[in-house]
Motif scaffolding. Structure first.
Motif, PDB file in Angstrom:
ATOM      1  N   THR A  19       0.751  -1.204   0.028  1.00  0.00           N
ATOM      2  CA  THR A  19       0.094  -0.011   0.092  1.00  0.00           C
ATOM      3  C   THR A  19       1.023   1.363   0.037  1.00  0.00           C
ATOM      4  OG1 THR A  19      -0.150   0.113   2.413  1.00  0.00           O
ATOM      5  CG2 THR A  19      -1.792  -1.183   1.234  1.00  0.00           C
ATOM      6  N   ARG A  20       0.211   2.499  -0.296  1.00  0.00           N
ATOM      7  CA  ARG A  20       1.079   3.735  -0.085  1.00  0.00           C
ATOM      8  C   ARG A  20       1.525   3.905   1.147  1.00  0.00           C
ATOM      9  NH1 ARG A  20      -1.841   7.972  -4.279  1.00  0.00           N
ATOM     10  NH2 ARG A  20      -1.713   6.637  -6.101  1.00  0.00           N
ATOM     11  N   CYS A  21       1.161   3.441   1.963  1.00  0.00           N
ATOM     12  CA  CYS A  21       1.576   3.726   3.535  1.00  0.00           C
ATOM     13  C   CYS A  21       2.565   2.672   3.815  1.00  0.00           C
ATOM     14  CB  CYS A  21       0.376   3.652   4.593  1.00  0.00           C
ATOM     15  SG  CYS A  21      -0.425   2.229   4.751  1.00  0.00           S
ATOM     16  N   GLY A  22       3.005   1.773   2.769  1.00  0.00           N
ATOM     17  CA  GLY A  22       3.940   0.950   3.076  1.00  0.00           C
ATOM     18  C   GLY A  22       3.560  -0.601   3.648  1.00  0.00           C
ATOM     19  N   ARG A  23       2.416  -0.805   4.245  1.00  0.00           N
ATOM     20  CA  ARG A  23       2.149  -2.101   4.504  1.00  0.00           C
ATOM     21  C   ARG A  23       2.068  -3.219   3.379  1.00  0.00           C
ATOM     22  NH1 ARG A  23      -0.188  -3.033   9.712  1.00  0.00           N
ATOM     23  NH2 ARG A  23      -0.678  -1.030  10.751  1.00  0.00           N
ATOM     24  N   THR A  24       2.488  -4.257   3.571  1.00  0.00           N
ATOM     25  CA  THR A  24       2.325  -5.257   2.545  1.00  0.00           C
ATOM     26  C   THR A  24       1.113  -6.182   3.047  1.00  0.00           C
ATOM     27  OG1 THR A  24       4.774  -5.309   2.037  1.00  0.00           O
ATOM     28  CG2 THR A  24       3.390  -7.377   1.600  1.00  0.00           C
ATOM     29  N   ILE A  25       0.409  -6.321   2.046  1.00  0.00           N
ATOM     30  CA  ILE A  25      -0.902  -7.220   2.264  1.00  0.00           C
ATOM     31  C   ILE A  25      -0.783  -8.688   1.377  1.00  0.00           C
ATOM     32  CG2 ILE A  25      -3.747  -7.635   1.948  1.00  0.00           C
ATOM     33  CD1 ILE A  25      -3.836  -4.323   2.428  1.00  0.00           C
ATOM     34  N   ALA A  26      -0.357  -9.690   2.046  1.00  0.00           N
ATOM     35  CA  ALA A  26      -0.152 -11.001   1.133  1.00  0.00           C
ATOM     36  C   ALA A  26      -1.418 -11.679   1.342  1.00  0.00           C
ATOM     37  CB  ALA A  26       1.119 -11.781   2.047  1.00  0.00           C
ATOM     38  N   VAL A  27      -1.744 -12.349   0.195  1.00  0.00           N
ATOM     39  CA  VAL A  27      -2.842 -13.421   0.174  1.00  0.00           C
ATOM     40  C   VAL A  27      -2.124 -14.804  -0.379  1.00  0.00           C
ATOM     41  CG1 VAL A  27      -5.008 -13.935  -1.282  1.00  0.00           C
ATOM     42  CG2 VAL A  27      -4.401 -11.723  -0.779  1.00  0.00           C
ATOM     43  N   ARG A  28      -2.405 -15.614   0.466  1.00  0.00           N
ATOM     44  CA  ARG A  28      -2.071 -17.179   0.174  1.00  0.00           C
ATOM     45  C   ARG A  28      -3.107 -17.993   0.452  1.00  0.00           C
ATOM     46  NH1 ARG A  28       1.976 -14.335  -0.297  1.00  0.00           N
ATOM     47  NH2 ARG A  28       3.865 -13.953   0.642  1.00  0.00           N
ATOM     48  N   ARG A  29      -2.634 -19.329   0.170  1.00  0.00           N
ATOM     49  CA  ARG A  29      -3.785 -20.283   0.107  1.00  0.00           C
ATOM     50  C   ARG A  29      -3.071 -21.093   1.350  1.00  0.00           C
ATOM     51  NH1 ARG A  29      -4.538 -25.541  -3.658  1.00  0.00           N
ATOM     52  NH2 ARG A  29      -1.973 -25.642  -3.643  1.00  0.00           N
ATOM     53  N   LEU A  30      -3.907 -21.480   2.388  1.00  0.00           N
ATOM     54  CA  LEU A  30      -3.512 -22.309   3.517  1.00  0.00           C
ATOM     55  C   LEU A  30      -4.200 -23.364   3.644  1.00  0.00           C
ATOM     56  CD1 LEU A  30      -2.220 -22.298   6.408  1.00  0.00           C
ATOM     57  CD2 LEU A  30      -4.315 -21.198   7.065  1.00  0.00           C
ATOM     58  N   ARG A  31      -3.316 -24.654   3.818  1.00  0.00           N
ATOM     59  CA  ARG A  31      -4.032 -26.140   3.686  1.00  0.00           C
ATOM     60  C   ARG A  31      -3.619 -26.671   5.028  1.00  0.00           C
ATOM     61  NH1 ARG A  31      -7.092 -29.210   0.970  1.00  0.00           N
ATOM     62  NH2 ARG A  31      -6.537 -31.295   0.423  1.00  0.00           N
ATOM     63  N   LEU A  32      -4.372 -26.973   6.010  1.00  0.00           N
ATOM     64  CA  LEU A  32      -4.273 -27.811   7.127  1.00  0.00           C
ATOM     65  C   LEU A  32      -4.507 -29.158   6.912  1.00  0.00           C
ATOM     66  CD1 LEU A  32      -5.988 -25.222   9.362  1.00  0.00           C
ATOM     67  CD2 LEU A  32      -3.369 -25.274   8.845  1.00  0.00           C
ATOM     68  N   ALA A  33      -3.507 -30.132   7.023  1.00  0.00           N
ATOM     69  CA  ALA A  33      -3.536 -31.445   6.948  1.00  0.00           C
ATOM     70  C   ALA A  33      -4.131 -32.200   7.999  1.00  0.00           C
ATOM     71  CB  ALA A  33      -2.134 -31.930   6.405  1.00  0.00           C
ATOM     72  N   VAL A  34      -5.464 -32.211   8.312  1.00  0.00           N
ATOM     73  CA  VAL A  34      -6.138 -32.834   9.321  1.00  0.00           C
ATOM     74  C   VAL A  34      -6.482 -34.380   8.781  1.00  0.00           C
ATOM     75  CG1 VAL A  34      -8.133 -32.903  10.872  1.00  0.00           C
ATOM     76  CG2 VAL A  34      -7.124 -30.679  10.128  1.00  0.00           C
ATOM     77  N   ALA A  35      -6.075 -35.312   9.642  1.00  0.00           N
ATOM     78  CA  ALA A  35      -6.190 -36.763   9.295  1.00  0.00           C
ATOM     79  C   ALA A  35      -7.531 -37.014   8.102  1.00  0.00           C
ATOM     80  CB  ALA A  35      -5.865 -37.530  10.305  1.00  0.00           C
ATOM     81  N   ASP A  36      -8.682 -36.651   9.109  1.00  0.00           N
ATOM     82  CA  ASP A  36      -9.915 -36.926   8.483  1.00  0.00           C
ATOM     83  C   ASP A  36     -10.602 -36.179   7.459  1.00  0.00           C
ATOM     84  OD1 ASP A  36     -10.366 -35.396  10.580  1.00  0.00           O
ATOM     85  OD2 ASP A  36     -12.298 -36.383  11.147  1.00  0.00           O
ATOM     86  N   ARG A  37     -10.007 -35.068   7.667  1.00  0.00           N
ATOM     87  CA  ARG A  37     -10.584 -34.018   6.532  1.00  0.00           C
ATOM     88  C   ARG A  37      -9.938 -32.600   6.730  1.00  0.00           C
ATOM     89  NH1 ARG A  37     -14.899 -29.734   8.414  1.00  0.00           N
ATOM     90  NH2 ARG A  37     -13.861 -30.023  10.415  1.00  0.00           N
ATOM     91  N   PRO A  38      -8.948 -32.705   5.423  1.00  0.00           N
ATOM     92  CA  PRO A  38      -8.310 -31.425   5.106  1.00  0.00           C
ATOM     93  C   PRO A  38      -8.975 -30.147   5.057  1.00  0.00           C
ATOM     94  CG  PRO A  38      -8.213 -32.983   3.286  1.00  0.00           C
ATOM     95  CD  PRO A  38      -9.143 -33.458   4.284  1.00  0.00           C
ATOM     96  N   ILE A  39      -8.387 -29.044   5.730  1.00  0.00           N
ATOM     97  CA  ILE A  39      -8.775 -27.780   5.899  1.00  0.00           C
ATOM     98  C   ILE A  39      -8.347 -26.779   4.876  1.00  0.00           C
ATOM     99  CG2 ILE A  39      -9.681 -25.770   7.351  1.00  0.00           C
ATOM    100  CD1 ILE A  39      -9.714 -27.756   9.739  1.00  0.00           C
TER     101      ILE A  39
END
Length: 87
Positions: A19-39
């Motif tokens: 941003t113009r005020c110097g903040r970095t806004i990052a967007v990422r994909r997060l994957r949590l490997a839960v045994a019975d159901r990935p999130i």
């Protein structure tokens, strides 16, 4: 509509905005490997400001990320529309 793999960001530069005020806004994909159901989540990381004040982050579901995108576009359009007006 599905997004083709070739349309996905391929480099770190494609996944963040400074941003113009110097903040970095990052967007990422997060994957949590839960045994019975990935999130899967969309992680939004708002980094430190120029003075070193800490940022914040949020982990959004796909639907929440779409809602946020819709609201950002809606308000960006309103800001552009009102640009010439005085408050």
């Amino acid at each position: 509509m599905a997004t083709a793999r070739s349309d996905w960001p391929s480099t770190a530069e494609d996944t963040s905005v400074v941003t113009r005020c110097g903040r970095t806004i990052a967007v990422r994909r997060l994957r949590l490997a839960v045994a019975d159901r990935p999130i899967g989540r969309v992680a939004l990381d708002v980094g430190q400001d120029q003075g070193g004040e800490p940022g914040t982050w949020a982990a959004l579901t796909a639907d929440e990320a779409r809602d946020l995108a819709r609201l950002l576009l809606l308000h960006a359009n309103r800001v552009e529309h009102d640009r010439g007006r005085t408050p």
